[in-house]
Design a protein around this motif. Structure first.
Motif, PDB file in Angstrom:
ATOM      1  N   MET A 112     -47.903   7.235  35.622  1.00 29.89           N
ATOM      2  CA  MET A 112     -47.591   7.934  34.374  1.00 29.89           C
ATOM      3  C   MET A 112     -46.725   9.161  34.640  1.00 29.89           C
ATOM      4  SD  MET A 112     -48.286   7.708  31.086  1.00 29.89           S
ATOM      5  CE  MET A 112     -48.534   8.650  29.595  1.00 29.89           C
ATOM      6  N   LYS A 113     -47.128   9.968  35.609  1.00 33.29           N
ATOM      7  CA  LYS A 113     -46.392  11.198  35.883  1.00 33.29           C
ATOM      8  C   LYS A 113     -45.194  10.972  36.808  1.00 33.29           C
ATOM      9  CE  LYS A 113     -50.475  14.099  35.159  1.00 33.29           C
ATOM     10  NZ  LYS A 113     -50.055  14.536  33.824  1.00 33.29           N
ATOM     11  N   MET A 114     -45.274   9.958  37.675  1.00 32.88           N
ATOM     12  CA  MET A 114     -44.205   9.715  38.629  1.00 32.88           C
ATOM     13  C   MET A 114     -43.090   8.856  38.048  1.00 32.88           C
ATOM     14  SD  MET A 114     -46.408   9.077  42.114  1.00 32.88           S
ATOM     15  CE  MET A 114     -44.931   8.728  43.066  1.00 32.88           C
ATOM     16  N   ILE A 115     -43.420   7.977  37.103  1.00 37.13           N
ATOM     17  CA  ILE A 115     -42.417   7.038  36.570  1.00 37.13           C
ATOM     18  C   ILE A 115     -42.089   7.333  35.106  1.00 37.13           C
ATOM     19  CG2 ILE A 115     -41.908   4.620  36.097  1.00 37.13           C
ATOM     20  CD1 ILE A 115     -43.717   3.877  38.431  1.00 37.13           C
ATOM     21  N   VAL A 116     -43.128   7.426  34.262  1.00 38.01           N
ATOM     22  CA  VAL A 116     -42.897   7.607  32.834  1.00 38.01           C
ATOM     23  C   VAL A 116     -42.322   8.992  32.525  1.00 38.01           C
ATOM     24  CG1 VAL A 116     -43.981   7.676  30.556  1.00 38.01           C
ATOM     25  CG2 VAL A 116     -44.690   5.955  32.223  1.00 38.01           C
ATOM     26  N   ALA A 117     -42.883  10.030  33.152  1.00 35.64           N
ATOM     27  CA  ALA A 117     -42.435  11.398  32.867  1.00 35.64           C
ATOM     28  C   ALA A 117     -40.943  11.595  33.132  1.00 35.64           C
ATOM     29  CB  ALA A 117     -43.272  12.397  33.654  1.00 35.64           C
ATOM     30  N   PRO A 118     -40.414  11.170  34.295  1.00 32.11           N
ATOM     31  CA  PRO A 118     -38.972  11.329  34.511  1.00 32.11           C
ATOM     32  C   PRO A 118     -38.121  10.589  33.476  1.00 32.11           C
ATOM     33  CG  PRO A 118     -40.079  10.896  36.587  1.00 32.11           C
ATOM     34  CD  PRO A 118     -41.086  10.671  35.510  1.00 32.11           C
ATOM     35  N   LEU A 119     -38.567   9.402  33.060  1.00 30.06           N
ATOM     36  CA  LEU A 119     -37.825   8.645  32.056  1.00 30.06           C
ATOM     37  C   LEU A 119     -37.826   9.371  30.711  1.00 30.06           C
ATOM     38  CD1 LEU A 119     -39.030   5.008  32.869  1.00 30.06           C
ATOM     39  CD2 LEU A 119     -36.807   6.037  33.397  1.00 30.06           C
ATOM     40  N   LEU A 120     -38.982   9.923  30.347  1.00 33.66           N
ATOM     41  CA  LEU A 120     -39.059  10.676  29.091  1.00 33.66           C
ATOM     42  C   LEU A 120     -38.143  11.890  29.133  1.00 33.66           C
ATOM     43  CD1 LEU A 120     -42.920  10.610  28.360  1.00 33.66           C
ATOM     44  CD2 LEU A 120     -41.132   9.193  27.329  1.00 33.66           C
ATOM     45  N   ARG A 121     -38.101  12.555  30.280  1.00 31.26           N
ATOM     46  CA  ARG A 121     -37.243  13.747  30.400  1.00 31.26           C
ATOM     47  C   ARG A 121     -35.764  13.373  30.321  1.00 31.26           C
ATOM     48  NH1 ARG A 121     -41.428  15.421  34.239  1.00 31.26           N
ATOM     49  NH2 ARG A 121     -42.477  17.267  33.393  1.00 31.26           N
ATOM     50  N   ILE A 122     -35.408  12.234  30.878  1.00 30.15           N
ATOM     51  CA  ILE A 122     -34.011  11.800  30.865  1.00 30.15           C
ATOM     52  C   ILE A 122     -33.562  11.397  29.462  1.00 30.15           C
ATOM     53  CG2 ILE A 122     -32.419   9.997  31.650  1.00 30.15           C
ATOM     54  CD1 ILE A 122     -33.967   9.986  34.313  1.00 30.15           C
ATOM     55  N   PHE A 123     -34.380  10.578  28.803  1.00 30.75           N
ATOM     56  CA  PHE A 123     -33.954   9.999  27.530  1.00 30.75           C
ATOM     57  C   PHE A 123     -34.239  10.878  26.311  1.00 30.75           C
ATOM     58  CE2 PHE A 123     -34.336   6.140  30.172  1.00 30.75           C
ATOM     59  CZ  PHE A 123     -33.061   5.609  29.969  1.00 30.75           C
ATOM     60  N   PHE A 124     -35.256  11.758  26.416  1.00 35.01           N
ATOM     61  CA  PHE A 124     -35.636  12.538  25.227  1.00 35.01           C
ATOM     62  C   PHE A 124     -35.537  14.055  25.422  1.00 35.01           C
ATOM     63  CE2 PHE A 124     -37.893   8.478  24.901  1.00 35.01           C
ATOM     64  CZ  PHE A 124     -37.488   8.068  23.637  1.00 35.01           C
ATOM     65  N   ARG A 125     -35.476  14.518  26.654  1.00 34.70           N
ATOM     66  CA  ARG A 125     -35.394  15.948  26.977  1.00 34.70           C
ATOM     67  C   ARG A 125     -36.445  16.777  26.214  1.00 34.70           C
ATOM     68  NH1 ARG A 125     -31.230  18.628  25.510  1.00 34.70           N
ATOM     69  NH2 ARG A 125     -30.638  17.273  23.776  1.00 34.70           N
ATOM     70  N   PRO A 126     -37.719  16.391  26.298  1.00 34.61           N
ATOM     71  CA  PRO A 126     -38.760  17.123  25.568  1.00 34.61           C
ATOM     72  C   PRO A 126     -38.924  18.539  26.109  1.00 34.61           C
ATOM     73  CG  PRO A 126     -39.755  15.611  27.143  1.00 34.61           C
ATOM     74  CD  PRO A 126     -38.290  15.315  27.145  1.00 34.61           C
ATOM     75  N   TRP A 127     -39.330  19.458  25.229  1.00 33.14           N
ATOM     76  CA  TRP A 127     -39.559  20.833  25.642  1.00 33.14           C
ATOM     77  C   TRP A 127     -41.050  21.156  25.550  1.00 33.14           C
ATOM     78  CZ3 TRP A 127     -41.771  23.546  21.663  1.00 33.14           C
ATOM     79  CH2 TRP A 127     -41.515  23.091  20.356  1.00 33.14           C
ATOM     80  N   ILE A 128     -41.484  22.102  26.361  1.00 32.07           N
ATOM     81  CA  ILE A 128     -42.889  22.514  26.391  1.00 32.07           C
ATOM     82  C   ILE A 128     -42.954  24.034  26.348  1.00 32.07           C
ATOM     83  CG2 ILE A 128     -45.073  22.441  27.635  1.00 32.07           C
ATOM     84  CD1 ILE A 128     -44.200  19.925  29.004  1.00 32.07           C
ATOM     85  N   GLU A 129     -43.802  24.542  25.478  1.00 26.07           N
ATOM     86  CA  GLU A 129     -44.063  25.974  25.414  1.00 26.07           C
ATOM     87  C   GLU A 129     -45.556  26.224  25.650  1.00 26.07           C
ATOM     88  OE1 GLU A 129     -42.907  27.546  21.660  1.00 26.07           O
ATOM     89  OE2 GLU A 129     -40.766  27.161  21.949  1.00 26.07           O
ATOM     90  N   GLY A 130     -45.863  27.236  26.430  1.00 33.46           N
ATOM     91  CA  GLY A 130     -47.250  27.650  26.621  1.00 33.46           C
ATOM     92  C   GLY A 130     -48.031  26.838  27.617  1.00 33.46           C
ATOM     93  N   GLU A 131     -47.355  26.151  28.535  1.00 34.49           N
ATOM     94  CA  GLU A 131     -48.090  25.339  29.509  1.00 34.49           C
ATOM     95  C   GLU A 131     -49.002  26.201  30.383  1.00 34.49           C
ATOM     96  OE1 GLU A 131     -47.290  21.635  32.609  1.00 34.49           O
ATOM     97  OE2 GLU A 131     -45.619  22.855  31.908  1.00 34.49           O
ATOM     98  N   GLU A 132     -48.689  27.489  30.488  1.00 34.19           N
ATOM     99  CA  GLU A 132     -49.526  28.390  31.279  1.00 34.19           C
ATOM    100  C   GLU A 132     -50.913  28.579  30.665  1.00 34.19           C
ATOM    101  OE1 GLU A 132     -47.315  30.874  28.263  1.00 34.19           O
ATOM    102  OE2 GLU A 132     -46.834  29.222  29.622  1.00 34.19           O
ATOM    103  N   ASN A 133     -51.076  28.169  29.400  1.00 34.41           N
ATOM    104  CA  ASN A 133     -52.379  28.290  28.738  1.00 34.41           C
ATOM    105  C   ASN A 133     -53.368  27.210  29.168  1.00 34.41           C
ATOM    106  OD1 ASN A 133     -51.752  30.589  27.155  1.00 34.41           O
ATOM    107  ND2 ASN A 133     -50.607  29.299  25.731  1.00 34.41           N
ATOM    108  N   ILE A 134     -52.878  26.198  29.875  1.00 31.91           N
ATOM    109  CA  ILE A 134     -53.778  25.174  30.414  1.00 31.91           C
ATOM    110  C   ILE A 134     -54.230  25.617  31.796  1.00 31.91           C
ATOM    111  CG2 ILE A 134     -53.980  22.775  31.156  1.00 31.91           C
ATOM    112  CD1 ILE A 134     -51.942  22.012  29.086  1.00 31.91           C
ATOM    113  N   PRO A 135     -55.533  25.772  32.022  1.00 29.09           N
ATOM    114  CA  PRO A 135     -56.014  26.242  33.329  1.00 29.09           C
ATOM    115  C   PRO A 135     -55.642  25.268  34.436  1.00 29.09           C
ATOM    116  CG  PRO A 135     -57.829  25.390  32.005  1.00 29.09           C
ATOM    117  CD  PRO A 135     -56.647  25.452  31.104  1.00 29.09           C
ATOM    118  N   THR A 136     -55.372  25.804  35.616  1.00 27.28           N
ATOM    119  CA  THR A 136     -54.991  24.953  36.737  1.00 27.28           C
ATOM    120  C   THR A 136     -56.172  24.151  37.269  1.00 27.28           C
ATOM    121  OG1 THR A 136     -55.355  26.819  38.241  1.00 27.28           O
ATOM    122  CG2 THR A 136     -53.111  26.473  37.433  1.00 27.28           C
ATOM    123  N   GLU A 137     -57.378  24.596  36.967  1.00 30.69           N
ATOM    124  CA  GLU A 137     -58.577  23.861  37.363  1.00 30.69           C
ATOM    125  C   GLU A 137     -59.707  24.199  36.402  1.00 30.69           C
ATOM    126  OE1 GLU A 137     -60.246  27.035  40.694  1.00 30.69           O
ATOM    127  OE2 GLU A 137     -59.347  25.154  41.349  1.00 30.69           O
TER     128      GLU A 137
END
Length: 272
Positions: free
Chosen positions: A1-26
């Motif tokens: 999902m993260k290794m194959i699908v994510a790069p394809l989504l970024r290439i074809f749709f260029r999605p943006w993310i705001e506030g990812e720092e609000n998700i705890p690292t653990e």
């Protein structure tokens, strides 16, 4: 999902993310998101760093045919949990137990408080129960998330996505409901917690809020469509009847004129 699908989504749709720092690292946390499109199940899990486990309806795992098998493989592959919704009470309890187990492992648990996809892009009332009960039972923070424009990428019922649209993910600050600890059986508290989460999602998404459940809205939309279809058919039937009557009248007039012409011709022949 993260290794194959994510790069394809970024290439074809260029999605943006705001506030990812609000998700705890653990550590455990609950992700509460609006739900605009089937593609939400791709964009959010693929684009954030940590794995998120969502509850998925059992039909996604049991539908027959090639499409059904591919769908089941996808949901199993990304670690989604099937829940049978045929028994409402039992299904709800099973979902809550599954959510608590995920959080007890220190993982992220995702939930769509509306309970189903929005039929028209608006934000609908959050369902009392799962989200609030799990938050109060585990003490895990609730992170509100707004999916932006994913319904334009893949509208409900559409299989092939629309390209050229840039969707987004806006992540809010964690909400702490520890002040309600031990009150997970108080329905008024559950409603208060749910409404607070929905307010934050509304603020992040900019969606119009409608204070009814999305399932009720879907029924109303279906009923309105059925009524509109019936009215359209009635109008078409009336127009067809009117056109038929007009043709019959024109035919009668033509026959009358033809008969009058023949009679006039006969009189002329007799005079001669």
């Amino acid at each position: 999902m993260k290794m194959i699908v994510a790069p394809l989504l970024r290439i074809f749709f260029r999605p943006w993310i705001e506030g990812e720092e609000n998700i705890p690292t653990e550590g455990a946390a609950i992700i509460a998101s609006n739900h605009l499109s089937f593609s939400d199940s791709f964009f959010f899990p693929a684009l954030i760093k940590r794995r998120v486990t969502f509850i998925a309806k059992a039909e996604y795992f049991t539908t027959p045919g090639i499409k059904g098998r591919l769908t089941a493989a996808f949901f199993k592959g990304v670690g989604q949990l099937p829940v049978d919704r045929s028994g409402v009470r039992g299904a709800g309890e099973a979902a809550i137990r599954s959510a608590i187990a995920v959080l007890d492992r220190g993982e992220l648990f995702g939930v769509y408080p509306e309970g189903t996809r929005s039929p028209d892009g608006k934000l609908y009332r959050g369902k009392v129960g799962g989200l609030a009960r799990v938050a109060l039972a585990t003490g895990a923070p609730v992170i509100p998330v707004a999916m932006i424009d994913t319904e334009k990428v893949q509208p409900p019922g559409q299989v092939v996505p629309n390209f050229g649209i840039r969707p987004g993910i806006r992540i809010g600050r964690p909400l702490d409901f520890s002040r309600y600890h031990g009150m997970e059986n108080d329905r008024f508290i559950l409603r208060s917690v749910t409404d607070e989460v929905m307010y934050e999602i509304m603020r992040l998404s900019g969606q119009e809020y409608v204070d009814i459940y999305a399932t009720a809205a879907k029924r109303q939309i279906a009923e309105d469509k059925k009524k509109a279809d019936a009215e359209r058919k009635a109008v078409q039937k009336a127009e067809q009847a009117a056109a038929k009557a007009e043709r019959a009248e024109e035919k009668a007039e033509a026959e009358k004129a033809e008969k009058a012409g023949q009679e006039q011709q006969q009189k002329g022949t007799g005079s001669a």
